[in-house]
Design an enzyme around this catalytic site. Sequence first.
Site, short mmCIF file in Angstrom:
data_model
loop_
_atom_site.label_atom_id
_atom_site.label_comp_id
_atom_site.label_asym_id
_atom_site.label_seq_id
_atom_site.Cartn_x
_atom_site.Cartn_y
_atom_site.Cartn_z
N ASP A 159 28.20 32.03 19.72
CA ASP A 159 29.25 31.05 20.05
C ASP A 159 30.40 31.60 20.88
O ASP A 159 31.46 31.01 20.95
CB ASP A 159 29.77 30.37 18.78
CG ASP A 159 30.86 31.15 18.10
OD1 ASP A 159 30.83 32.40 18.16
OD2 ASP A 159 31.76 30.52 17.51
N GLU A 160 30.20 32.75 21.52
CA GLU A 160 31.30 33.25 22.35
C GLU A 160 30.83 33.89 23.64
O GLU A 160 29.72 34.42 23.72
CB GLU A 160 32.21 34.23 21.57
CG GLU A 160 31.45 35.30 20.89
CD GLU A 160 32.33 36.35 20.22
OE1 GLU A 160 33.47 36.61 20.63
OE2 GLU A 160 31.81 36.94 19.27
N ASP A 212 35.45 30.88 22.38
CA ASP A 212 34.81 30.98 21.06
C ASP A 212 34.81 29.58 20.43
O ASP A 212 35.85 28.94 20.34
CB ASP A 212 35.59 31.98 20.20
CG ASP A 212 34.88 32.30 18.91
OD1 ASP A 212 34.56 33.47 18.68
OD2 ASP A 212 34.64 31.36 18.11
N MET A 213 33.64 29.13 20.03
CA MET A 213 33.53 27.79 19.45
C MET A 213 34.23 27.77 18.09
O MET A 213 34.25 28.78 17.38
CB MET A 213 32.06 27.40 19.29
CG MET A 213 31.27 27.37 20.59
SD MET A 213 31.99 26.32 21.86
CE MET A 213 31.79 24.71 21.09
P1 TTP Z 1 32.55 32.95 14.40
O1 TTP Z 1 32.96 32.58 15.79
O2 TTP Z 1 33.00 34.26 13.86
O3 TTP Z 1 33.06 31.85 13.38
P2 TTP Z 1 33.15 30.28 13.54
O4 TTP Z 1 32.77 29.83 14.89
O5 TTP Z 1 32.37 29.65 12.43
O6 TTP Z 1 34.65 29.97 13.27
P3 TTP Z 1 35.93 30.27 14.21
O7 TTP Z 1 36.54 28.94 14.49
O8 TTP Z 1 36.83 31.14 13.38
O9 TTP Z 1 35.43 30.95 15.44
O10 TTP Z 1 30.98 32.92 14.30
C1 TTP Z 1 30.18 31.98 14.99
C2 TTP Z 1 29.03 31.54 14.13
O11 TTP Z 1 28.23 32.65 13.77
C3 TTP Z 1 29.46 30.89 12.82
O12 TTP Z 1 29.64 29.48 12.93
C4 TTP Z 1 28.36 31.26 11.89
C5 TTP Z 1 27.75 32.51 12.44
N1 TTP Z 1 28.13 33.68 11.63
C6 TTP Z 1 27.15 34.32 10.88
O13 TTP Z 1 25.98 33.94 10.92
N2 TTP Z 1 27.52 35.38 10.10
C7 TTP Z 1 28.81 35.83 10.03
O14 TTP Z 1 29.10 36.78 9.32
C8 TTP Z 1 29.81 35.17 10.82
C9 TTP Z 1 31.23 35.64 10.78
C10 TTP Z 1 29.41 34.11 11.59
MG MG Z 2 33.59 30.74 16.57
#
Ligand code: TTP
Ligand code: MG
Length: 385
Positions: free
Chosen positions: A100-101, A6-7
């Site tokens: 991102d995962e 996960d990014m």
């Molecule tokens: P996530 O992997 O949930 O969050 P993240 O990568 O920003 O942070 P983390 O280090 O905790 O993993 O989500 C990936 C991307 O998806 C995030 O950068 C933005 C987008 N996103 C949305 O568009 N809506 C949402 O409700 C969430 C949670 C994320």
């Molecule tokens: Mg992420």
Amino acid sequence: MILHLDMDAFFASVEQLDNPELKGKPVIVGKSSGRGVVTTASYEARKYGVHSAMPIFEAKKKCPQGIIVPGRMERYKEISAEIISLLGDFSPLVEQVSIDEAYLDISGCRKIFGGPEKIGADIKKKIKATVKLSCSVGIAPVKFLAKIASDMKKPDGLTIITSDHMPEFIDKLDIRKVSGVGKSMTRQLEILGIRSLGDIKKYSETALANRLGKYGHRLIAFSKGIDDSPVTPFNQAKSISAENTLSMDTLDKEELKVYLLRHAERVGRQLRRHKLRAGTIMLKIKTAEFKLFTRSMTIKEPTQSTEIIYRKAVTLLKNFRVDKKIRLIGVGVSSFLLETGPVQMELFEENREQASNWEKVDRAVDGISEKYGKHAVKRASIYDE
Ligand code: TTP
Ligand code: MG
């Protein structure tokens, strides 16, 4: 073993990557007008309590120095595709689950890449080196634990749960971390005195199933470390591709050919690993103005040879009028045939011999790469990488 990647603060990190002035600063991605909410925030902004789904006005209050930027979905998708294509180098079983995962089944990779620690660290390194972003990785014997593990040491984390540690880990695991357990389920479980996943084992299966329905069965399985869900690549056997965004936009076809060769190598290697031949070769180009073009050709004799894929991609590039600077280039293959399937041979004896010679080169290169690593042999034209 299953690996989950996960990014870190994905959208915000991309903004910091593309605009170095934002590095190290609290960046909030979201619409700043009206009733906008936070899409994500950089870790610098999270220190002030800013998080996804929070109304922007509240985020501004918590972190007045936060820099609010609108999102650029196109760009995030571009990087996401590049990351997924890199992952294909580590395992043929890659399942992308969001922008991102992704999950990778790395069970069969020990021989080529080493144990879980090594493969986890290598994937992180590769992503850092190629797309210049950090990610967090979790590795566990089952999918649901791999996902929990990747979240444990964010950002830039690597967490491994071995089968030996799994029972102890499960016993202590906060039930709220298990995917599918929401607020109302947590309340129901709390009434039963269940706080950790291990607590599930205190109850009889029928009692729990009666109370929690279908999900009860799933939780019971989880509490025993059982999760049968496999890593399912949803683009399985439809197409394989590799692409990259150039560090600088260019008009230079010679420079672009170097990328084509690199992509042809990756795509060819993946075809050979999947024991597939491709009948269609595709060139993908995105201009500096984000205009996307694809050109493809069908080939008479489906191939898995790097050289042939490369040559066809070069032909497609030659026929493409490059009058705008190019920012992204990729090679894709599709129309698969199993390696063992009937292959129509080229008409001319000479070509046939040449094609089979290139396949011998591929086999030799694959053999050396498997034994000594991917960088042990390289074609001369990409040697100075
Ligand atoms: P996530 O992997 O949930 O969050 P993240 O990568 O920003 O942070 P983390 O280090 O905790 O993993 O989500 C990936 C991307 O998806 C995030 O950068 C933005 C987008 N996103 C949305 O568009 N809506 C949402 O409700 C969430 C949670 C994320
Ligand atoms: Mg992420």
